[in-house]
Enzyme design. Structure first.
Site, PDB file in Angstrom:
ATOM      1  N   TRP A 165      25.229  11.800  13.443  1.00  0.00           N
ATOM      2  CA  TRP A 165      26.062  10.623  13.688  1.00  0.00           C
ATOM      3  C   TRP A 165      27.053  11.017  14.779  1.00  0.00           C
ATOM      4  CZ3 TRP A 165      27.788   8.630   8.150  1.00  0.00           C
ATOM      5  CH2 TRP A 165      26.651   8.269   7.424  1.00  0.00           C
ATOM      6  N   ARG A 169      29.571   6.639  24.866  1.00  0.00           N
ATOM      7  CA  ARG A 169      29.670   5.321  25.482  1.00  0.00           C
ATOM      8  C   ARG A 169      28.276   4.774  25.801  1.00  0.00           C
ATOM      9  NH1 ARG A 169      32.026   7.355  31.384  1.00  0.00           N
ATOM     10  NH2 ARG A 169      30.069   7.107  32.547  1.00  0.00           N
ATOM     11  N   GLN A 186      26.915  17.357  22.893  1.00  0.00           N
ATOM     12  CA  GLN A 186      26.687  16.472  21.759  1.00  0.00           C
ATOM     13  C   GLN A 186      25.281  16.653  21.193  1.00  0.00           C
ATOM     14  OE1 GLN A 186      28.008  12.424  23.174  1.00  0.00           O
ATOM     15  NE2 GLN A 186      29.232  12.575  21.333  1.00  0.00           N
ATOM     16  N   HIS A 187      25.184  16.553  19.874  1.00  0.00           N
ATOM     17  CA  HIS A 187      23.893  16.728  19.208  1.00  0.00           C
ATOM     18  C   HIS A 187      22.912  15.610  19.528  1.00  0.00           C
ATOM     19  CE1 HIS A 187      25.819  19.602  16.074  1.00  0.00           C
ATOM     20  NE2 HIS A 187      25.190  20.286  17.006  1.00  0.00           N
ATOM     21  N   MET A 220      33.818  14.246  15.658  1.00  0.00           N
ATOM     22  CA  MET A 220      34.289  15.609  15.401  1.00  0.00           C
ATOM     23  C   MET A 220      33.223  16.621  15.809  1.00  0.00           C
ATOM     24  SD  MET A 220      36.026  17.005  11.894  1.00  0.00           S
ATOM     25  CE  MET A 220      36.824  18.612  11.807  1.00  0.00           C
ATOM     26  N   GLU A 228      27.152  15.132   9.468  1.00  0.00           N
ATOM     27  CA  GLU A 228      28.276  14.206   9.364  1.00  0.00           C
ATOM     28  C   GLU A 228      28.328  13.456   8.036  1.00  0.00           C
ATOM     29  OE1 GLU A 228      27.645  15.325  13.469  1.00  0.00           O
ATOM     30  OE2 GLU A 228      26.277  14.380  12.027  1.00  0.00           O
ATOM     31  N   GLU A 277      37.730   6.234  32.114  1.00  0.00           N
ATOM     32  CA  GLU A 277      37.546   7.201  31.030  1.00  0.00           C
ATOM     33  C   GLU A 277      38.861   7.783  30.521  1.00  0.00           C
ATOM     34  OE1 GLU A 277      35.794   8.742  28.921  1.00  0.00           O
ATOM     35  OE2 GLU A 277      33.681   8.335  29.279  1.00  0.00           O
TER      36      GLU A 277
END
EC number: 4.1.1.93
Length: 485
Positions: A165, A169, A186-187, A220, A228, A277
């Site tokens: 999770w 954007r 990011q995963h 996080m 998550e 941003e």
């Protein structure tokens, strides 16, 4: 206190604080909504709830500034605290400690349920269109309307052995197609690459609204082995209810307002951006990113779409990323048995710096270790932090400084950091969205990172010349007792 479990209970809690305002005036989907939300950030106004948006379905609403600084007097972090199940009076270090403490608890697995209010309305195939939903243009110069700024993207590995999770954007291309950032660390980028390597489009679900804690956990930087849903359960002390999607093999938070389902293309086949941003600037560049194709939309009656308009601090990127990054760093430093008091990412620094404070008796806890070695050990822990590419500057201070006090922090950094030495410099991956790097470094995704040793010397330490530090306790008390007189 009963914690709010969905966006509607959360809005009721904000209303009790006088921290939400309904905007009944008709408004279009040009720049007016984005401009109004930005002004709410910059004037610390109540969160705006737009109820009359031209071109949307009857009853469709949009909530701005869902977790920004609060307008409630004396409770600047009320929106954040309430989101995480804490008292509206909770302070910055209480919030960071709560997030860091949850990392030490056993995960609580999500609980599957058969149905949820987000299944009341179901759009499939050609009917699964964003045409009736509020998707305004947020900044002048954006590449398009950004439909995801506060929602959670749910994906899984091809084998189904892990789920992720996250928040990233996502920009609208047309009523049924989107594109968005799929970036390391990011995963979601890891999951997408696994699907792309197989030549198969990745199933996704985009969740708008829901449990107010959801965006914090989705944003996080948790380690690879922490999922998550389980962490969110550990944080809240109870399992999170999840419900099956309509068209893809995913489970999503049952508290959602809106769920958008479909697949993500194998190729980076769309122009994404630009977008104003978190660094506080409006870049002009685009990148090639995958395409999200919408195949189903489910939603509650009178749905609410939460929206963040990023820019100069302080908005949700700074509160969410700042708090969760600090909490994860604090958890890692404590796991390494380093005598740290807290970690803090000042919101006003636009997530470009982090402060770590160490206990004033740290030398007794680490015999034979000097400040240079302690700083090196902190830097070594940061090297193992999954999102260390997002932290270009770290300052190590004694715990007599409250890093969440902006005036005290500014004074301490100016007077305790050597202009040139006393630092550990590393080179490696950096987030291209960080504004402090050169264009060449941003394009390469690599640059320098520094940890500053700002610790006071053991010998010859100067006393702080302030009311709290230079006067005896009895004199301070005399002043306080006679202050009103």
């Amino acid at each position: 206190m009963t914690r709010p479990r969905d966006l509607r209970e959360y809005l009721a809690a904000l209303d009790a604080l006088g921290d939400v305002q309904e905007i009944d005036t008709e408004v279009g989907q040009g720049l007016e909504i984005g401009a109004y939300i930005r002004r709410c950030y910059e004037t610390r106004s109540p969160a705006p709830l737009f109820t009359n948006i031209r071109g949307t379905g009857e009853g469709f609403r949009l909530l701005g500034a869902p977790a920004a600084l609060s307008s409630a007097p004396g409770r600047p972090l009320a929106r954040v605290a309430l989101s995480l199940g804490l008292s509206a009076d909770a302070g910055p270090h209480e919030i960071v400690d709560a997030l860091a403490a949850a990392r030490r608890r056993e995960p609580i697995a999500a609980r599957e349920v058969d149905t949820a209010p987000c299944k009341r309305n179901v759009l499939l195939g050609e009917q699964a269109s964003l045409a009736r939903f509020p998707t305004p243009l947020l900044h002048e110069g954006d590449g398009g309307a950004y439909v995801n700024t506060w929602g959670t993207i749910v994906v899984r590995s091809p084998e189904g052995d892990w789920v992720n999770w996250s928040i990233a954007r996502i920009m609208r291309i047309d009523d049924r197609h989107l594109t968005g950032l799929v970036m390391h660390p990011q995963h979601i980028a890891r999951a997408w690459q696994l699907w792309a390597d197989r030549g198969e489009p990745m199933p996704f679900a985009l969740v708008q609204g829901g449990d107010p804690a959801l965006p914090f956990v989705s944003g996080m930087p948790l380690p690879d082995d922490v999922d998550e849903p389980g962490f969110l359960g550990a944080l809240l002390g109870e399992p999170v209810d999840v419900v099956k999607t309509e068209t893809v093999d995913l489970w999503v938070p049952a508290s959602a307002e809106i769920v958008i389902e479909g697949h993500v293309s194998v190729e980076r086949d769309a122009d994404e951006g630009p977008m104003g941003e978190f660094a506080g600037y409006a870049p002009a560049e685009t990148t090639r990113q995958p395409t999200y194709t919408i195949e189903a939309i489910t939603y509650r009656d009178d749905p609410i779409w939460p929206t963040v308009v990023e820019g100069e601090p302080v908005d949700e990127f700074h509160t969410t990323t700042g708090l969760t990054t600090a909490a994860e760093v604090l958890a890692l430093l404590r796991e390494a048995d380093l005598p740290v008091r807290t970690a803090w990412a000042p919101f006003e620094a636009a997530s470009h710096l982090l402060v770590v404070t160490v206990e004033e008796d740290w030398r007794a806890a680490l015999p034979g270790v000097d400040s240079a070695e302690l700083t090196r050990r902190i830097a070594q822990v940061l090297d193992g932090f999954r999102s260390e590419a997002t932290v270009p500057r770290v300052f190590v201070l004694d715990a007599d400084v409250d890093p969440a006090d902006q005036a005290e922090l500014t004074w301490a950094l100016a007077t305790r950091c050597h202009p040139e030495g006393h630092r550990v410099v590393r080179h490696g991956p950096v987030l291209p969205l960080l504004a402090c790097y050169t264009a060449e470094e941003r394009h390469a995704g690599r640059g320098p990172k520094v940890v500053h040793d700002c610790l006071l010397p053991e010998e010859g330490r100067q006393r702080r010349s302030s009311f709290r530090h230079i006067y005896p306790a009895d004199v301070q008390q005399w002043v306080l007792d006679n202050w009103r007189a």
